[in-house]
Design a protein around this motif. Structure first.
Motif, PDB file in Angstrom:
ATOM      1  N   LYS A   1      45.596  23.624  29.951  1.00  0.00           N
ATOM      2  CA  LYS A   1      46.795  24.562  31.263  1.00  0.00           C
ATOM      3  C   LYS A   1      47.267  25.649  30.611  1.00  0.00           C
ATOM      4  N   THR A   2      47.881  26.589  31.214  1.00  0.00           N
ATOM      5  CA  THR A   2      48.485  27.674  31.144  1.00  0.00           C
ATOM      6  C   THR A   2      49.573  28.138  32.414  1.00  0.00           C
ATOM      7  N   GLN A   3      50.488  29.224  31.902  1.00  0.00           N
ATOM      8  CA  GLN A   3      51.427  29.398  33.176  1.00  0.00           C
ATOM      9  C   GLN A   3      51.188  30.274  33.286  1.00  0.00           C
ATOM     10  N   ASN A   4      51.452  30.876  35.157  1.00  0.00           N
ATOM     11  CA  ASN A   4      51.519  32.247  35.557  1.00  0.00           C
ATOM     12  C   ASN A   4      53.232  32.974  36.099  1.00  0.00           C
ATOM     13  N   HIS A   5      52.991  33.182  36.914  1.00  0.00           N
ATOM     14  CA  HIS A   5      54.550  33.329  36.774  1.00  0.00           C
ATOM     15  C   HIS A   5      55.385  32.488  37.537  1.00  0.00           C
ATOM     16  N   CYS A   6      54.723  31.270  37.872  1.00  0.00           N
ATOM     17  CA  CYS A   6      55.736  30.530  38.213  1.00  0.00           C
ATOM     18  C   CYS A   6      55.889  29.391  38.032  1.00  0.00           C
ATOM     19  N   CYS A   7      54.042  28.673  37.487  1.00  0.00           N
ATOM     20  CA  CYS A   7      53.714  27.766  37.682  1.00  0.00           C
ATOM     21  C   CYS A   7      52.934  27.148  36.610  1.00  0.00           C
ATOM     22  N   THR A   8      52.924  25.603  36.345  1.00  0.00           N
ATOM     23  CA  THR A   8      51.081  25.178  35.174  1.00  0.00           C
ATOM     24  C   THR A   8      50.236  25.573  36.288  1.00  0.00           C
ATOM     25  N   VAL A   9      49.612  26.089  35.876  1.00  0.00           N
ATOM     26  CA  VAL A   9      47.720  26.338  35.888  1.00  0.00           C
ATOM     27  C   VAL A   9      47.085  26.234  34.821  1.00  0.00           C
ATOM     28  N   PRO A  10      45.394  25.749  35.613  1.00  0.00           N
ATOM     29  CA  PRO A  10      44.231  25.648  34.416  1.00  0.00           C
ATOM     30  C   PRO A  10      43.888  27.244  33.771  1.00  0.00           C
ATOM     31  N   ASP A  11      43.889  26.410  32.999  1.00  0.00           N
ATOM     32  CA  ASP A  11      43.194  27.449  31.541  1.00  0.00           C
ATOM     33  C   ASP A  11      41.665  27.625  31.737  1.00  0.00           C
ATOM     34  N   THR A  12      41.410  28.935  32.327  1.00  0.00           N
ATOM     35  CA  THR A  12      39.766  28.862  33.239  1.00  0.00           C
ATOM     36  C   THR A  12      39.010  30.524  32.176  1.00  0.00           C
ATOM     37  N   ASP A  13      38.310  29.792  31.657  1.00  0.00           N
ATOM     38  CA  ASP A  13      37.493  31.147  30.605  1.00  0.00           C
ATOM     39  C   ASP A  13      36.188  31.214  32.204  1.00  0.00           C
ATOM     40  N   LEU A  14      36.404  32.601  32.537  1.00  0.00           N
ATOM     41  CA  LEU A  14      34.931  33.006  33.341  1.00  0.00           C
ATOM     42  C   LEU A  14      33.551  33.445  32.133  1.00  0.00           C
ATOM     43  N   VAL A  15      32.647  32.360  31.952  1.00  0.00           N
ATOM     44  CA  VAL A  15      31.447  32.942  31.243  1.00  0.00           C
ATOM     45  C   VAL A  15      30.199  33.591  31.740  1.00  0.00           C
ATOM     46  N   PHE A  16      30.101  34.219  31.160  1.00  0.00           N
ATOM     47  CA  PHE A  16      28.807  35.126  31.598  1.00  0.00           C
ATOM     48  C   PHE A  16      27.466  34.762  30.960  1.00  0.00           C
ATOM     49  N   GLU A  17      26.811  33.960  31.956  1.00  0.00           N
ATOM     50  CA  GLU A  17      25.426  33.934  31.166  1.00  0.00           C
ATOM     51  C   GLU A  17      24.183  34.697  32.175  1.00  0.00           C
ATOM     52  N   PRO A  18      23.710  35.635  31.681  1.00  0.00           N
ATOM     53  CA  PRO A  18      24.135  36.106  30.724  1.00  0.00           C
ATOM     54  C   PRO A  18      25.382  37.260  30.507  1.00  0.00           C
ATOM     55  N   ALA A  19      25.644  37.853  29.833  1.00  0.00           N
ATOM     56  CA  ALA A  19      26.394  38.454  29.786  1.00  0.00           C
ATOM     57  C   ALA A  19      26.074  39.996  30.370  1.00  0.00           C
ATOM     58  N   LEU A  20      27.408  39.944  30.918  1.00  0.00           N
ATOM     59  CA  LEU A  20      27.384  41.764  31.678  1.00  0.00           C
ATOM     60  C   LEU A  20      28.083  42.835  30.908  1.00  0.00           C
ATOM     61  N   THR A  21      27.726  43.812  30.969  1.00  0.00           N
ATOM     62  CA  THR A  21      27.229  44.893  31.061  1.00  0.00           C
ATOM     63  C   THR A  21      28.109  46.120  32.090  1.00  0.00           C
ATOM     64  N   GLY A  22      28.442  46.504  31.672  1.00  0.00           N
ATOM     65  CA  GLY A  22      29.506  47.787  32.672  1.00  0.00           C
ATOM     66  C   GLY A  22      31.075  48.408  32.154  1.00  0.00           C
TER      67      GLY A  22
END
Length: 206
Positions: free
Chosen positions: A164-185
């Motif tokens: 879990k992690t913290q945003n401005h007020c609350c405990t929220v999920p710690d989420t990774d957006l994993v790109f498959e394949p990796a994104l180039t730009g």
């Protein structure tokens, strides 16, 4: 530990789509360096603010939404220790969990290959549920190779990192957006497709 700018965007070497290395640019043979992304409406603007995001600062148009506002998308790429109570919020573009024309663009400064982005959501019904991410070498597109992340959580629960992690007020999920394949730009577009039920949405940090 203290966060640094763009520490949650991880650049991928060409040999693997999901790196374990710090954020790096793929355009240089020099040692890896942290990217310095920008969002919102840059001060040295050479294009319309409308190219950078669709709505922000509550329910204001890009031209009326300054970077200094607490709900500006400008803050989404800042360290969490900087303007820690600020976040991107755009109201009125969602209904029944479906959102339309609700997006923002991040400029990495250079063309880079990104394998993973750490995503800090809003809490509860305000949070993003379905997010499309695409990339372009140009601010005005075209944006291509879109990848969609569905069922993003927004409760007091672990994310796909197991934490879990913290945003401005609350405990929220710690989420990774994993790109498959990796994104180039250089320019990455974050398009909110669904939320968890509120009339608006946005997110805290990427």
């Amino acid at each position: 530990t203290e966060c640094t700018a763009c520490e949650h965007m991880t650049s991928a070497p060409a040999s693997t789509p999901v790196p374990e290395l710090p954020v790096t640019s793929t355009t240089s043979a020099s040692p890896p360096a942290l990217l310095q992304p920008v969002a919102g409406c840059p001060d040295d603007l050479e294009s319309s603010c409308e190219d950078w995001f669709s709505l922000g600062c509550g329910a204001l148009s890009p031209a009326d939404c300054p970077n200094t506002h607490g709900y500006s998308p400008f803050v989404t790429v800042l360290p969490r220790t900087e303007r820690s109570d600020n976040r991107w919020w755009a109201n009125g573009r969602c209904s029944g969990g479906s959102c339309s024309d609700l997006w923002m663009v991040v400029d990495l400064g250079v063309v880079a290959t990104i394998g993973r982005i750490n995503f800090i959501n809003y809490q509860g019904v305000n949070g993003v549920k379905k997010l499309e991410v695409s990339a372009s070498d140009s601010l005005t597109g075209s944006f291509a190779k879109a990848q969609v992340f569905a069922e993003l959580p927004s409760g007091d629960e672990p994310g796909n990192t197991g934490k879990k992690t913290q945003n401005h007020c609350c405990t929220v999920p710690d989420t990774d957006l994993v790109f498959e394949p990796a994104l180039t730009g250089r320019f990455f577009k974050f398009n909110v497709l669904e939320n968890h039920g509120a009339a608006g949405s946005g997110f805290y940090r990427v």
